[in-house]
Design a protein around this motif. Structure first.
Motif, PDB file in Angstrom:
ATOM      1  N   PRO A 137       0.825  -1.215   0.000  1.00  0.00           N
ATOM      2  CA  PRO A 137       0.000   0.000   0.000  1.00  0.00           C
ATOM      3  C   PRO A 137       0.862   1.270   0.000  1.00  0.00           C
ATOM      4  N   HIS A 138       0.533   2.189  -0.900  1.00  0.00           N
ATOM      5  CA  HIS A 138       1.351   3.395  -1.094  1.00  0.00           C
ATOM      6  C   HIS A 138       0.478   4.567  -1.513  1.00  0.00           C
ATOM      7  N   ILE A 139       0.731   5.709  -0.910  1.00  0.00           N
ATOM      8  CA  ILE A 139       0.126   6.981  -1.329  1.00  0.00           C
ATOM      9  C   ILE A 139       1.253   7.822  -1.891  1.00  0.00           C
ATOM     10  N   PHE A 140       1.131   8.225  -3.151  1.00  0.00           N
ATOM     11  CA  PHE A 140       2.194   9.037  -3.746  1.00  0.00           C
ATOM     12  C   PHE A 140       2.088  10.477  -3.242  1.00  0.00           C
ATOM     13  N   ASN A 141       3.226  11.055  -2.827  1.00  0.00           N
ATOM     14  CA  ASN A 141       3.255  12.425  -2.320  1.00  0.00           C
ATOM     15  C   ASN A 141       4.686  12.927  -2.444  1.00  0.00           C
ATOM     16  N   LEU A 142       4.889  14.174  -2.122  1.00  0.00           N
ATOM     17  CA  LEU A 142       6.240  14.711  -2.002  1.00  0.00           C
ATOM     18  C   LEU A 142       6.783  14.318  -0.629  1.00  0.00           C
ATOM     19  N   GLY A 143       8.092  14.528  -0.430  1.00  0.00           N
ATOM     20  CA  GLY A 143       8.692  14.253   0.871  1.00  0.00           C
ATOM     21  C   GLY A 143       8.547  15.411   1.836  1.00  0.00           C
ATOM     22  N   HIS A 144       8.124  16.568   1.332  1.00  0.00           N
ATOM     23  CA  HIS A 144       7.818  17.737   2.162  1.00  0.00           C
ATOM     24  C   HIS A 144       6.968  18.661   1.293  1.00  0.00           C
ATOM     25  N   GLY A 145       6.642  19.845   1.813  1.00  0.00           N
ATOM     26  CA  GLY A 145       5.728  20.725   1.083  1.00  0.00           C
ATOM     27  C   GLY A 145       6.306  21.276  -0.216  1.00  0.00           C
ATOM     28  N   ILE A 146       5.416  21.478  -1.201  1.00  0.00           N
ATOM     29  CA  ILE A 146       5.813  22.133  -2.457  1.00  0.00           C
ATOM     30  C   ILE A 146       6.169  23.584  -2.135  1.00  0.00           C
ATOM     31  N   THR A 147       7.187  24.102  -2.832  1.00  0.00           N
ATOM     32  CA  THR A 147       7.692  25.451  -2.530  1.00  0.00           C
ATOM     33  C   THR A 147       7.055  26.497  -3.453  1.00  0.00           C
ATOM     34  N   PRO A 148       7.060  27.776  -3.033  1.00  0.00           N
ATOM     35  CA  PRO A 148       6.397  28.830  -3.815  1.00  0.00           C
ATOM     36  C   PRO A 148       6.972  29.005  -5.226  1.00  0.00           C
ATOM     37  N   ASP A 149       8.237  28.631  -5.437  1.00  0.00           N
ATOM     38  CA  ASP A 149       8.855  28.804  -6.755  1.00  0.00           C
ATOM     39  C   ASP A 149       8.571  27.638  -7.701  1.00  0.00           C
ATOM     40  N   ALA A 150       7.738  26.674  -7.284  1.00  0.00           N
ATOM     41  CA  ALA A 150       7.411  25.525  -8.148  1.00  0.00           C
ATOM     42  C   ALA A 150       6.597  25.975  -9.357  1.00  0.00           C
ATOM     43  N   ASP A 151       6.732  25.211 -10.451  1.00  0.00           N
ATOM     44  CA  ASP A 151       5.989  25.493 -11.684  1.00  0.00           C
ATOM     45  C   ASP A 151       4.742  24.598 -11.717  1.00  0.00           C
ATOM     46  N   PRO A 152       3.553  25.179 -11.764  1.00  0.00           N
ATOM     47  CA  PRO A 152       2.324  24.367 -11.795  1.00  0.00           C
ATOM     48  C   PRO A 152       2.322  23.310 -12.905  1.00  0.00           C
ATOM     49  N   ALA A 153       3.031  23.569 -14.017  1.00  0.00           N
ATOM     50  CA  ALA A 153       3.081  22.588 -15.120  1.00  0.00           C
ATOM     51  C   ALA A 153       3.843  21.329 -14.702  1.00  0.00           C
ATOM     52  N   ASN A 154       4.818  21.472 -13.807  1.00  0.00           N
ATOM     53  CA  ASN A 154       5.559  20.298 -13.338  1.00  0.00           C
ATOM     54  C   ASN A 154       4.687  19.396 -12.464  1.00  0.00           C
ATOM     55  N   VAL A 155       3.764  19.996 -11.739  1.00  0.00           N
ATOM     56  CA  VAL A 155       2.836  19.194 -10.922  1.00  0.00           C
ATOM     57  C   VAL A 155       1.962  18.341 -11.849  1.00  0.00           C
ATOM     58  N   GLU A 156       1.511  18.964 -12.918  1.00  0.00           N
ATOM     59  CA  GLU A 156       0.726  18.254 -13.937  1.00  0.00           C
ATOM     60  C   GLU A 156       1.499  17.046 -14.475  1.00  0.00           C
ATOM     61  N   LEU A 157       2.776  17.276 -14.791  1.00  0.00           N
ATOM     62  CA  LEU A 157       3.630  16.216 -15.331  1.00  0.00           C
ATOM     63  C   LEU A 157       3.821  15.093 -14.305  1.00  0.00           C
ATOM     64  N   MET A 158       3.989  15.454 -13.053  1.00  0.00           N
ATOM     65  CA  MET A 158       4.153  14.466 -11.988  1.00  0.00           C
ATOM     66  C   MET A 158       2.898  13.600 -11.863  1.00  0.00           C
ATOM     67  N   VAL A 159       1.727  14.230 -11.870  1.00  0.00           N
ATOM     68  CA  VAL A 159       0.465  13.486 -11.718  1.00  0.00           C
ATOM     69  C   VAL A 159       0.276  12.536 -12.908  1.00  0.00           C
ATOM     70  N   LYS A 160       0.544  13.062 -14.108  1.00  0.00           N
ATOM     71  CA  LYS A 160       0.378  12.259 -15.325  1.00  0.00           C
ATOM     72  C   LYS A 160       1.327  11.050 -15.299  1.00  0.00           C
ATOM     73  N   THR A 161       2.561  11.285 -14.880  1.00  0.00           N
ATOM     74  CA  THR A 161       3.565  10.207 -14.847  1.00  0.00           C
ATOM     75  C   THR A 161       3.198   9.155 -13.801  1.00  0.00           C
ATOM     76  N   ALA A 162       2.814   9.593 -12.606  1.00  0.00           N
ATOM     77  CA  ALA A 162       2.503   8.649 -11.532  1.00  0.00           C
ATOM     78  C   ALA A 162       1.285   7.799 -11.891  1.00  0.00           C
ATOM     79  N   ARG A 163       0.370   8.361 -12.675  1.00  0.00           N
ATOM     80  CA  ARG A 163      -0.853   7.619 -13.001  1.00  0.00           C
ATOM     81  C   ARG A 163      -0.722   6.765 -14.248  1.00  0.00           C
ATOM     82  N   SER A 164       0.401   6.896 -14.991  1.00  0.00           N
ATOM     83  CA  SER A 164       0.477   6.158 -16.278  1.00  0.00           C
ATOM     84  C   SER A 164       1.201   4.827 -16.106  1.00  0.00           C
TER      85      SER A 164
END
Ligand code: 1CP
Length: 342
Positions: free
Chosen positions: A315-342
């Motif tokens: 059993p696993h819940i995919f997450n970051l190891g700590h909080g996302i930072t203010p300088d993150a690019d919202p498009a990278n989050v999209e890429l992470m979600v797409k990759t983890a689900r494919s």
């Protein structure tokens, strides 16, 4: 059986595609968050405005379709409800009135006096329980007593938690009274969140890593165990996620020893080691380094795949190891979600 993927992982099911959410998923990297915060005036006004707090909680769900929403609030609302002064210095972080002696403790309110102050938070939970998509799990949370105590004692975030260690070592009766008060207030606060509609509770012990040996047992493990036992006495089926950040080898057995259903791993933890030594006992959450949300690219894809692959046999819940930072690019989050689900 529930259709909520996050609840299924928390009950111990191994899933083909892990549920996904992200620490600090409602935050400054999102333009819509910054707009809503501006409307509220400042961060604390946002926390105490149920309509707007619910709105920012929902923003990342609409954008990314995460499997869980986490209540928008802060771990430092509990000290404030206990009577500490709390404010945020722009660009610096939280500031609180300090606990340095018995007289400071005596000025705090009893644990059961927190509810009037925190009523807007319970209202936010109620709005979310009504408005979230049916497949999305609502996570309530609090800071663990040690982490909350480090802020109350120092009056701010500290790199090494030195003021809290000093109070623990030189005035143990004051320190222990503070830990007991926070523990009782946390139980009352979390039970009220559950009564309002929170389906899962997460306990954030962000500074657990600075507790060593017997201190780790006394001030990270024991309070988590007490809080989880009290929650489960009231709601036996309530899943709890514990996050003893940077606990290193003390991650081993932490779930069993505290009664937590899932242990959240920070990004310093090697996934192969954790699959063998922590996931054997049940669900784990984590642990992509938040920096990938800034840098993106092939490294983000490779690391996301590596983590999903390494934890795929339990059993696993995919997450970051700590909080996302203010300088993150919202498009990278999209890429992470797409990759983890494919
Ligand atoms: O300027 C802003 O808009 C404020 C930034 C911010 C946000 C978005 C703070 C100030 N808190 C939050 C929300 C928050 N905090 C959530 C909401 C839900 C979500 O994750 O989307 C949660 C769960 C927290 C928890 C929290 N607050 C922790 C534990 C987790 C962690 O990050 O280790 C801690 C330590 C805090 C204290 C705090 N609040 C805010 C800041 C910048 C800090 C860290 C201060 C420091 O140590 O210097």
């Amino acid at each position: 059986m529930t259709e909520k993927l996050l609840m299924r992982a928390l009950s111990g099911e191994t899933l083909a595609v892990p549920p996904i959410w992200m620490m600090r998923q409602a935050g400054r990297y999102l333009p819509e968050y910054r707009a809503t915060r501006a409307k509220a005036g400042d961060f604390l006004s946002l926390c105490y405005n149920p309509e707007l707090a619910a709105e920012v909680t929902l923003q990342p769900i609409r954008r990314y379709g995460f499997d869980a929403a986490i209540l928008f609030a802060d771990i430092l609302l509990v000290p404030q409800a206990l009577g500490a002064d709390l404010w945020f210095e722009t660009g610096e972080g939280p500031r609180l009135s300090k606990i340095t002696e018995a007289a400071d403790m005596a000025r705090l309110k009893p644990a059961d006096a927190i509810h009037d102050h925190l009523a807007p938070v319970y209202e936010t939970v109620k709005i979310l329980a009504a408005e979230l998509p049916r497949e999305t799990t609502l996570i309530g949370f609090a800071g663990a007593p040690w982490t909350v105590a480090t802020y109350m004692i120092a009056g701010r975030g500290t790199p090494d938690q030195a003021p809290a260690h000093a109070l623990k070592d030189t005035q143990p009766e004051v320190f222990n009274a503070l830990m007991d008060l926070i523990t009782d207030a946390t139980i009352a606060y979390l039970l009220a969140q559950v009564a309002a509609g929170a389906e899962v509770i997460k306990l954030f012990d962000s500074w657990a890593g600075s507790l060593k040996g017997a201190d780790f047992d006394a001030y990270a493990l024991a309070p988590a165990k007490k809080i989880i036992a009290a929650l489960k006495a009231a709601r036996p089926d309530l899943p709890v996620i514990a996050f003893p950040r940077e606990a290193k080898n003390r991650y081993v057995g932490f779930g069993k020893a505290t009664g937590a259903d899932c242990v959240a791993l920070d990004n310093s933890v090697d996934a192969i080691w954790a699959a063998k030594n922590v996931q054997v006992d049940g669900c784990v959450q984590g642990n992509l380094a938040p920096g990938h949300m800034v840098t993106g690219g092939q490294n983000l894809i490779d690391e996301t795949k590596r983590i999903v692959d390494t934890f795929r046999n339990g059993p696993h819940i995919f997450n970051l190891g700590h909080g996302i930072t203010p300088d993150a690019d919202p498009a990278n989050v999209e890429l992470m979600v797409k990759t983890a689900r494919s």
